[in-house]
Design an enzyme around this catalytic site. Structure first.
Site, PDB file in Angstrom:
ATOM      1  N   HIS A 199      16.771   6.191  -5.254  1.00  0.00           N
ATOM      2  CA  HIS A 199      16.080   4.907  -5.090  1.00  0.00           C
ATOM      3  C   HIS A 199      15.477   4.767  -3.700  1.00  0.00           C
ATOM      4  CE1 HIS A 199      15.227   0.628  -5.596  1.00  0.00           C
ATOM      5  NE2 HIS A 199      15.804   0.411  -4.430  1.00  0.00           N
TER       6      HIS A 199
ATOM      7  N   TYR B 173       6.527  -7.478 -14.943  1.00  0.00           N
ATOM      8  CA  TYR B 173       7.989  -7.365 -14.992  1.00  0.00           C
ATOM      9  C   TYR B 173       8.525  -8.623 -15.675  1.00  0.00           C
ATOM     10  CZ  TYR B 173       8.153  -3.306 -11.897  1.00  0.00           C
ATOM     11  OH  TYR B 173       8.020  -2.047 -11.363  1.00  0.00           O
TER      12      TYR B 173
END
Length: 594
Positions: free
Chosen positions: A399, A215
């Protein structure tokens, strides 16, 4: 498209290396959607809603006799899975067969063949083949293609083969998995005003590490033109050529702080030890894209506000690089491309958070295959928070964290359950995007929305609590809508009083180590989770009164009593969807009789 496939099929004769360029399969040029399945495999497809099928074309690199399987599984596992297998025998005859892999990884030829409209071409070391597949074949061994995430799996091995009998997953020399929204609705091409302009927020020559997951975060300062309020009309990927297989998903977060707050221009791993603390305020999602997704287009009547006198000019790009083949030396400058205008549309788009509060008041016991938690946006909250004419929801981002496997938001009006607003039966936290709904959903004051998440904690030995850490859990649906309303958060959790009563019961009647001296997390962790106690906790969550977050955009509670309040009742639940399998059953009976 179907006419072209029929012409292609008519032109195919036996043999592996047909090279008539005028008849080359060219679905990719006209494909609505494309996703790389690795550095040497690409999947192209379009959705045929009229015939309830997907038309696909696969390109892969391999030698003349390589066999290749493309398929679907619930969560990306190679076994069990549903496959369409391309293979050649020692006579160089080509076969394309519907098969399925059992839990042991052994491939079986399906008695009902549903990999249809097959055609193929080979040029050099690249094979292209196309086929169609019904959304629901009514075959117990076939995957049902539906809205939400689809896990595409593939295998490639050495041939020739005598048959598929005896072939196993372990025989594959290469394999992989990618996630995409396979069953989607295409939207018409938008028209932008003459003064619309592009803004690209990109990574800068990132040396993609030789590891599976990275990331990368980079803070940007928006250009001075955005000191004036603009509307975002569209956002989509700006992928550096050659890196399509590496860029898994990307998000842009607004650093939502005071307008004069300076945010350090960090450029490095998102979990880097040297990442400045001030960048942690960059959490409000402006855009989210995942591999295989189309550009996100706002409705003609609305745009997402960005910029202005009170808008902090800092945003952060987060790129998830997925490098399972451990490539080395890749340099990447991918990012998100926005289309903006200072000519504001009629409505500002807004975002409302639905689901569960970010709190440890909700818990998931360990060793659970499918434990469900629900967050409520109740009638009273939409009644005071939405305009009388209602709002139109056009997009949704579901989510959870690592243990979430399914998410659904149900829509209730006057006690009657309407069709679900959004759902994903094969959800993965590693594939999150803002998805356009097939058609807008109108929510009126007094409607209620119930967001239910299903979790699998079979790999965990202790209770999982709600919270912000990735090891904690969430259950949220960020709905995108217009016109912008005062309501921004409509979430719930079990009420404090109900939870205190539960912990007292566990101490006095179940002899568990809960105590008024302990905090919520410690109390949950003091419980030994038997099957009966797990079921009792689930029943408690279903029946207990709620504590509500019914908040406006400034964080304040809207007027009302929001503690110890009942969930909105569902008096008329929606009937389960009916599968159209009668014709298939009759055909199967005739086949058996013959």
């Amino acid at each position: 498209m179907m006419l072209f496939l029929l012409i292609t099929l008519a032109s195919i004769h036996s043999g592996w290396s047909q090279r008539d360029s005028s008849m080359d399969i060219n679905l990719a040029r006209n494909a609505v959607h494309t996703i790389p399945l690795g550095s040497e495999v690409t999947f192209h497809w379009r959705v045929d809603l009229m015939n309830k099928q997907v038309i696909a074309e696969v390109h892969f690199v391999g030698n003349d006799s390589s066999w290749f399987a493309i398929g679907f599984s619930d969560y990306g596992e190679l076994k069990p899975a549903d496959y369409c297998v391309l293979w050649s025998d020692w006579h160089q005859q080509i076969h394309f067969q519907d098969s399925w892999a059992d839990v042991d990884g052994k491939l079986h030829l399906d008695t009902q063949q549903d990999c249809d409209s097959f055609a193929w071409r080979r040029r050099g070391n690249i094979t292209k083949f196309t086929f169609s597949r019904k959304f629901d074949t009514c075959d117990e061994h076939d995957y049902i293609i539906e809205r939400g995430t689809t896990h595409l799996v593939w295998l490639r091995g050495r041939g020739p083969l005598s048959s598929l009998a005896g072939l196993e997953i372990s025989d594959a020399k290469a394999s992989g998995m990618s996630r995409t929204e396979l069953h989607r609705v295409s939207h018409k091409k938008p028209k932008f005003p003459a003064n619309a302009w592009q803004l690209e927020l990109l990574a800068h020559r990132v040396q993609v590490p030789k590891k599976e997951t990275t990331y990368w975060c980079r803070v940007h300062k928006l250009p001075s033109a955005l000191r004036q309020k603009h509307h975002i009309l569209q956002f989509g990927p700006a992928i550096q050529a050659g890196n399509e297989h590496l860029v898994h998903h990307m998000e842009i977060f607004h650093c939502a702080g005071p307008v004069d707050l300076e945010v350090p221009m960090y450029d490095g791993p998102c979990d880097g030890a040297d990442r400045p603390e001030k960048t942690q305020i960059c959490k409000k999602v402006l855009a989210a894209w995942a591999m295989g997704a189309d550009a996100f287009i706002y409705p003609e009547e609305a745009g997402l506000a960005i910029g202005g006198a009170d808008f902090n000019p800092h945003v952060m790009l987060e790129v998830h690089y997925n490098n399972p083949e451990l490539h080395q030396g890749a340099i990447d400058s991918s990012g998100i491309r926005f289309i903006l205008t200072k000519t504001l549309r009629k409505y500002d788009a807004g975002v409302i958070e639905l689901g569960l509060e970010y709190t440890d008041k909700m818990a998931i016991p360990p060793q659970q295959e499918a434990f469900m938690l629900s967050g409520h946006c109740i009638t009273e909250c939409t009644g005071v928070g939405l305009p009388q004419s209602g709002i139109r929801i056009f997009g949704s981002q579901l989510h959870t964290h690592l243990t979430g496997t399914k998410v659904i938001t149900r829509h209730i009006r006057n006690g009657e359950e309407l069709p679900p607003m959004n759902y994903d039966n094969h959800y993965s936290t590693h594939f999150q995007e803002i998805r356009l709904l097939p058609k807008p959903v109108v929510i009126l004051p007094g409607d209620s929305l119930i967001t239910t998440c299903t979790y699998n904690t079979m790999k965990r030995d202790n209770v999982t609590l709600g919270g912000f850490a990735i090891s904690d859990e969430m259950c949220v649906n960020y709905i995108h809508y217009y016109p912008n309303a005062q309501l921004e958060v409509c979430k719930s959790a079990i009420s404090d009083d109900a939870l205190k009563t539960y912990f007292r019961y566990m101490r006095e009647w179940e002899s568990q180590g809960t105590s008024t001296e302990k905090g919520i997390s410690a109390n949950y962790k003091s419980i030994e989770w038997t099957k009966v106690r797990v079921e009792a906790l689930h029943d408690l969550y279903e029946a207990a009164p709620l504590g509500m977050q019914c908040n406006s955009s400034d964080g304040s509670r809207l007027p009302g009593l929001w503690n110890n309040i009942a969930a909105t009742p569902v008096r008329l639940p929606l009937s389960p969807p009916i599968r159209d399998c009668l014709g298939t059953s009759i055909q199967q009976e005739i086949s058996v009789q013959m």
